[in-house]
Design a protein around this motif. Structure first.
Motif, short mmCIF file in Angstrom:
data_model
loop_
_atom_site.label_atom_id
_atom_site.label_comp_id
_atom_site.label_asym_id
_atom_site.label_seq_id
_atom_site.Cartn_x
_atom_site.Cartn_y
_atom_site.Cartn_z
N UNK A 1 49.75 33.86 39.96
CA UNK A 1 48.57 34.29 40.69
C UNK A 1 48.25 35.75 40.37
N UNK A 2 47.02 36.15 40.68
CA UNK A 2 46.57 37.53 40.52
C UNK A 2 46.08 38.01 41.89
N UNK A 3 46.70 39.08 42.43
CA UNK A 3 46.30 39.67 43.70
C UNK A 3 45.88 41.11 43.44
N UNK A 4 44.67 41.46 43.85
CA UNK A 4 44.13 42.80 43.60
C UNK A 4 43.74 43.43 44.93
N UNK A 5 44.28 44.62 45.22
CA UNK A 5 43.99 45.32 46.46
C UNK A 5 42.59 45.90 46.49
N UNK A 6 42.15 46.22 47.69
CA UNK A 6 40.78 46.71 47.90
C UNK A 6 40.51 47.98 47.11
N UNK A 7 39.24 48.12 46.69
CA UNK A 7 38.71 49.32 46.04
C UNK A 7 39.40 49.63 44.72
N UNK B 1 34.20 40.73 50.37
CA UNK B 1 32.87 41.33 50.33
C UNK B 1 32.80 42.54 49.39
N UNK B 2 31.60 42.71 48.80
CA UNK B 2 31.27 43.83 47.93
C UNK B 2 32.04 43.85 46.62
N UNK B 3 32.65 42.76 46.23
CA UNK B 3 33.26 42.71 44.90
C UNK B 3 32.17 42.61 43.83
N UNK B 4 32.51 43.06 42.63
CA UNK B 4 31.57 43.01 41.51
C UNK B 4 32.29 42.49 40.28
N UNK B 5 31.75 41.41 39.71
CA UNK B 5 32.33 40.81 38.51
C UNK B 5 31.29 40.93 37.40
N UNK B 6 31.66 41.54 36.28
CA UNK B 6 30.69 41.82 35.23
C UNK B 6 30.19 40.56 34.54
N UNK C 1 41.06 38.81 45.52
CA UNK C 1 40.70 40.22 45.45
C UNK C 1 40.21 40.70 46.81
N UNK C 2 40.60 41.92 47.17
CA UNK C 2 40.15 42.54 48.42
C UNK C 2 38.74 43.09 48.29
N UNK C 3 38.33 43.85 49.29
CA UNK C 3 36.97 44.38 49.33
C UNK C 3 36.72 45.38 48.19
N UNK C 4 35.50 45.33 47.67
CA UNK C 4 34.99 46.34 46.73
C UNK C 4 35.83 46.46 45.46
N UNK C 5 36.34 45.33 44.98
CA UNK C 5 37.07 45.32 43.70
C UNK C 5 36.07 45.08 42.57
N UNK C 6 36.23 45.81 41.47
CA UNK C 6 35.36 45.65 40.31
C UNK C 6 36.16 45.05 39.15
N UNK D 1 37.55 37.23 55.46
CA UNK D 1 38.16 38.02 54.38
C UNK D 1 39.64 37.66 54.23
N UNK D 2 39.94 36.82 53.28
CA UNK D 2 41.28 36.26 53.19
C UNK D 2 42.35 37.30 52.92
N UNK D 3 42.03 38.30 52.11
CA UNK D 3 43.02 39.33 51.82
C UNK D 3 43.36 40.09 53.10
N UNK D 4 42.32 40.45 53.88
CA UNK D 4 42.56 41.18 55.12
C UNK D 4 43.41 40.35 56.07
#
Length: 290
Positions: free
Chosen positions: A29-35, A69-74, A49-54, A126-129
């Motif tokens: 798995x891949x777990x990425x913290x907020x921001x 919320x507020x994640x961005x995937x290119x 992925x947590x909030x605001x991950x790019x 928000x599953x990560x939260x």
């Protein structure tokens, strides 16, 4: 999976992880913290992925994908099972989901989406939260066995608990406020890198522990101790501000080493200069003792 008292208080790169030109690839798995910012794409089993991950590339999840919320995937998001997308997420490509799609308000998907299962438009929890708040509470009251079961269930809902089932690979964990790119991996936490990894970029962390038979194409810099595993190659300098360095047998540093105490195992090599404020200890092989 062993974990610290806060699941996102360390950069953890599991065995066999490879940083290719466009993506980080791992079997687990891949777990990425907020921001945090991950300038690669990612490929793994579940991606959370947590909030605001790019993310700077595609996300490919063999199982579920959960973006708060507020994640961005290119680019694109490709999901083998179900997807949970929080409000105000932006996806620069298309989204394809083999299972159900749970999607929040004001989500932008530039090239459209399709799902083979149910599509529910709402604001998913928000599953990560939820995961980390609940996990912390279990640990605070001493329920470490329950916390371990919770982590196992959430990172693999379909895991067969039969004793004969194949072991689940450890996850790739990127802590909060981290930057991961082809140029540098920057975290303010300890960093642990497993065996047989191939990574590009300078690694900056509180402390660094690199496993065996890795290739790191970049320098290592830490405030505290650094350990380089047997047979590993570091294609750059190794520097600590106030820590010690251990270079295990057969490892090689293709650059300078600067530290307090330095321990070199049998057959370990440093191609550049050595600056040690304390002691330098060099191991010997049986041939050296003859």
């Amino acid at each position: 999976m062993a974990f610290r008292r806060d699941l996102l208080d360390e950069l953890v790169v599991p065995d066999g992880t490879e940083a290719k030109e466009v993506a980080l690839e791992t079997d687990g798995d891949v777990l990425v913290g907020a921001r945090s910012t991950v300038e690669f794409g990612v490929r793994g089993r579940n991606v959370l992925a947590g909030e605001s991950v790019e993310f700077g590339g595609d996300i490919e999840a063999e199982a579920d994908c959960r973006l708060d919320m507020w994640c961005d995937v290119a680019d694109n998001v490709l999901v083998g099972q179900d997807a949970y997308i929080g409000e105000r997420v932006h996806i620069g490509g298309e989204m394809k989901v083999a299972g159900d799609l749970d999607i929040g308000d004001d989500v932008e998907i530039d090239e459209g989406f399709e799902a083979n299962g149910w599509i529910v438009i709402r604001n998913p929890m928000p599953t990560i939260v939820f995961l980390f708040v609940y996990l912390k509470q279990l640990l605070l009251i001493g329920e470490e066995d329950a916390a371990q079961r919770l982590v196992s269930q959430l990172v693999d809902d379909d895991e067969d608990e039969n004793e004969d089932a194949e072991p689940v690979p450890d996850p790739l964990i990127v802590p909060r406020n981290a930057t991961v790119s082809d140029d540098a991996w920057r975290v303010s936490t300890p960093a642990t890198i497993g065996d047989d990894c191939r990574l590009h970029g300078n690694i900056r962390a509180e402390s660094i522990d690199v496993g065996e038979d890795c290739n790191i194409f970049g320098s290592l810099r830490a405030r505290e101790d650094v350990t380089v595993g047997e047979g590993t190659r570091i294609h750059g300098d190794l520097t600590t501000r106030s820590g010690d360095v251990v270079v295990e047998p057969g490892a090689r540093i293709l650059g300078d080493v600067s530290c307090s105490d330095l321990e070199l195992g049998p057959g370990a090599e440093v191609d550049g200069s050595i600056r040690a404020d304390g002691e330098i200890t060099m191991g010997t092989t049986e041939r050296d003792l003859e």
